[in-house]
Design a protein around this motif. Structure first.
Motif, mmCIF file in Angstrom:
data_model
loop_
_atom_site.group_PDB
_atom_site.id
_atom_site.type_symbol
_atom_site.label_atom_id
_atom_site.label_comp_id
_atom_site.label_asym_id
_atom_site.label_seq_id
_atom_site.Cartn_x
_atom_site.Cartn_y
_atom_site.Cartn_z
ATOM 1 N N ALA A 14 0.620 -1.191 0.062
ATOM 2 C CA ALA A 14 0.080 0.040 0.017
ATOM 3 C C ALA A 14 1.002 1.206 0.049
ATOM 4 N N ARG A 15 1.855 1.269 0.571
ATOM 5 C CA ARG A 15 2.726 2.511 1.007
ATOM 6 C C ARG A 15 4.123 2.293 0.923
ATOM 7 N N ASP A 16 4.831 1.097 0.328
ATOM 8 C CA ASP A 16 6.066 0.925 0.252
ATOM 9 C C ASP A 16 6.809 1.346 -0.850
ATOM 10 N N LEU A 17 8.059 1.676 -1.031
ATOM 11 C CA LEU A 17 8.916 1.752 -2.159
ATOM 12 C C LEU A 17 10.244 1.079 -1.902
ATOM 13 N N VAL A 18 10.345 0.165 -2.904
ATOM 14 C CA VAL A 18 11.506 -0.842 -3.057
ATOM 15 C C VAL A 18 12.682 -0.317 -3.773
ATOM 16 N N THR A 89 24.439 -7.704 7.060
ATOM 17 C CA THR A 89 23.444 -8.018 6.243
ATOM 18 C C THR A 89 22.266 -7.049 6.348
ATOM 19 N N ARG A 90 21.905 -6.224 7.305
ATOM 20 C CA ARG A 90 20.818 -5.594 7.457
ATOM 21 C C ARG A 90 20.909 -4.426 8.228
ATOM 22 N N LEU A 91 20.052 -3.273 7.910
ATOM 23 C CA LEU A 91 20.009 -2.125 8.730
ATOM 24 C C LEU A 91 18.566 -1.541 8.742
ATOM 25 N N ALA A 92 18.278 -1.567 9.654
ATOM 26 C CA ALA A 92 16.820 -0.682 9.811
ATOM 27 C C ALA A 92 16.894 0.542 10.609
ATOM 28 N N THR A 93 15.923 1.530 10.101
ATOM 29 C CA THR A 93 16.016 2.707 10.804
ATOM 30 C C THR A 93 14.595 3.419 10.574
ATOM 31 N N SER A 94 14.252 4.250 11.600
ATOM 32 C CA SER A 94 13.461 5.207 11.333
ATOM 33 C C SER A 94 13.920 6.684 11.248
ATOM 34 N N GLU A 95 13.300 7.356 10.206
ATOM 35 C CA GLU A 95 13.890 8.720 9.751
ATOM 36 C C GLU A 95 13.109 9.898 9.289
ATOM 37 N N GLU A 105 7.719 10.566 9.374
ATOM 38 C CA GLU A 105 8.767 9.705 9.675
ATOM 39 C C GLU A 105 8.525 8.482 8.681
ATOM 40 N N THR A 106 9.600 7.950 8.016
ATOM 41 C CA THR A 106 9.625 6.625 7.265
ATOM 42 C C THR A 106 10.588 5.791 7.801
ATOM 43 N N ARG A 107 10.194 4.483 7.619
ATOM 44 C CA ARG A 107 10.868 3.296 8.180
ATOM 45 C C ARG A 107 11.358 2.687 7.042
ATOM 46 N N THR A 108 12.925 2.544 7.119
ATOM 47 C CA THR A 108 13.701 1.854 6.067
ATOM 48 C C THR A 108 14.372 0.577 6.643
ATOM 49 N N THR A 109 14.183 -0.457 5.753
ATOM 50 C CA THR A 109 15.092 -1.533 6.101
ATOM 51 C C THR A 109 15.977 -1.354 4.734
ATOM 52 N N ARG A 123 16.582 -1.568 -0.508
ATOM 53 C CA ARG A 123 15.937 -0.750 0.373
ATOM 54 C C ARG A 123 14.566 -0.788 0.351
ATOM 55 N N ILE A 124 13.936 -1.136 1.705
ATOM 56 C CA ILE A 124 12.375 -1.009 1.624
ATOM 57 C C ILE A 124 11.996 0.037 2.536
ATOM 58 N N ILE A 125 11.180 1.190 1.963
ATOM 59 C CA ILE A 125 10.903 2.354 2.717
ATOM 60 C C ILE A 125 9.463 2.328 2.783
#
Length: 376
Positions: A14-18, A89-95, A105-109, A123-125
């Motif tokens: 619904a609201r993700d960008l890869v 292997t992975r970073l997850a942030t809220s920014e 705020e977006t959440r990015t993995t 990158r999954i935003i």
């Protein structure tokens, strides 16, 4: 889906960008370029932009601040919090951007997947709404994402070529011969694993006997924190009160880890030489030869004491095997370096056809079959 150059930008759900892009370099190099300030400054943003502020507390719960200077335009600031750091292997942030062009705020993995020496970054935003995602989709290419990734590609290719370049008179690399960036990355990965094990210990289990004689699980963590202090001492630095004996195990270690990583990521500090029990080493070399190895071995101690998964990563087994075979006998003599200090216990014999992990444990004075005694 829209493809721009080597970058794939794709809306999902619904609201993700890869956003996906491949790099012809090992993922450790790509992860380092994403997480080390001196490397981030070389590529973060389109050509002509400069990352003038790069403040990072690279741990779960740590905060970051990036400020980008744009030609003839106002600066842009991105602030956020690391939700997860799983090197490499992975970073997850809220920014969130100060000018809030993403509507909150977006959440990015960000995931790093390597196959045959090629690393795919995905990158999954997650945006606040589908409308915010769609606006970003329409502008993200124009904002210079492709140029930034081209600059990143230049950075990791240079790192890959440097790593592959032979050194005159050297047939193979030992842990002290590898680059500082590799040492920092290895410490970061091992410290993250040790922190994960600390988080998995229940309250009662801290009193459990460990494979180290006369040490409980809590004693193992206290020793590792003390080792952080010992590494920093030749630099004239000390751990703060957050790493004192009265702090909880997780707080003590995460604070010590953050201070050690900060020093290790500073080229001037990492290259500072001092006398050690094994000769003159730079700070980075000393960390790699002592503390970083401790994180692996005492990680096994902690896992075995508290009933957690004690599997040592294959990458670490391959690095530790030649080191384990070369342990000087002097290191097994109690008090050889200072009264009361036992560096390694006697070697524990294991079968010739034993698993590599068991052989290494035996070399380091551990009985691979050891089990924590039942609680009284």
């Amino acid at each position: 889906m829209r493809t721009t150059g080597d970058v794939i930008i794709e809306p999902r759900h619904a609201r993700d960008l890869v956003i996906t892009r491949t790099f012809a370099a090992p993922r450790e190099l790509v992860f380092d370029a994403w997480t080390q300030p001196e490397l981030l400054r070389q590529w973060y943003g389109p050509r002509g932009w400069q990352l003038t502020t790069c403040e990072m507390d690279l741990r779960a719960g740590g905060r970051f601040l990036f400020v980008l200077e744009r030609p003839n335009r106002a600066d842009m600031a991105l602030r956020g919090t690391y939700q997860a750091v799983d090197a490499p292997t992975r970073l997850a942030t809220s920014e969130r951007w100060d000018d809030d062009w993403t509507d909150g705020e977006t959440r990015t993995t960000t995931m790093f997947d390597e196959r045959d020496g090629v690393t795919t970054v995905s990158r999954i935003i997650e945006f606040t709404s589908a409308a915010a995602r769609d606006r970003a989709l329409g502008s993200i290419g124009r904002d210079g994402l492709e140029e930034a990734f081209e600059r990143l590609d230049d950075v990791v290719r240079a790192g890959r070529d440097d790593a592959a370049r032979p050194v005159a008179g050297q047939n193979h690399a030992s842990p002290s011969d590898v680059g500082r960036d590799d040492i920092a990355s290895r410490y970061r990965r091992r410290a993250a694993r040790f922190e994960e094990l600390i988080s998995g210990v229940g309250t009662v289990a801290w009193a459990s006997q460990s494979p180290c004689q006369d040490w409980t699980a809590r004693d193992v963590v206290d020793h590792v924190v003390d080792m952080h202090a010992a590494m920093l001492a030749p630099l004239g630095r000390s751990l703060g009160p957050e790493s004192s004996a009265v702090a909880g195990p997780i707080d003590a270690f995460t604070s010590a880890r953050a201070q050690l990583q900060l020093a290790l990521d500073d080229p001037a500090v990492a290259g500072t030489a001092s006398d050690t029990p094994t000769g003159t080493l730079t700070f980075a070399e000393h960390v790699d030869a002592a503390l970083s190895v401790d994180l692996v071995m005492h990680g096994w101690d902690l896992a075995r004491a508290t009933g957690q998964d004690d599997t040592i990563q294959d990458e670490d087994l391959q690095l530790l095997w030649p080191i384990a075979q070369a342990i000087p006998e002097q290191f097994r003599v109690p008090g050889a370096f200072r009264p009361g200090l036992v560096v390694f216990g006697p070697q524990v014999p294991v079968a010739a056809d034993a698993a590599l992990q068991h052989k290494i444990l035996g070399m380091y004075g551990r009985d691979p079959a050891w089990q924590s005694p039942p609680a009284a």
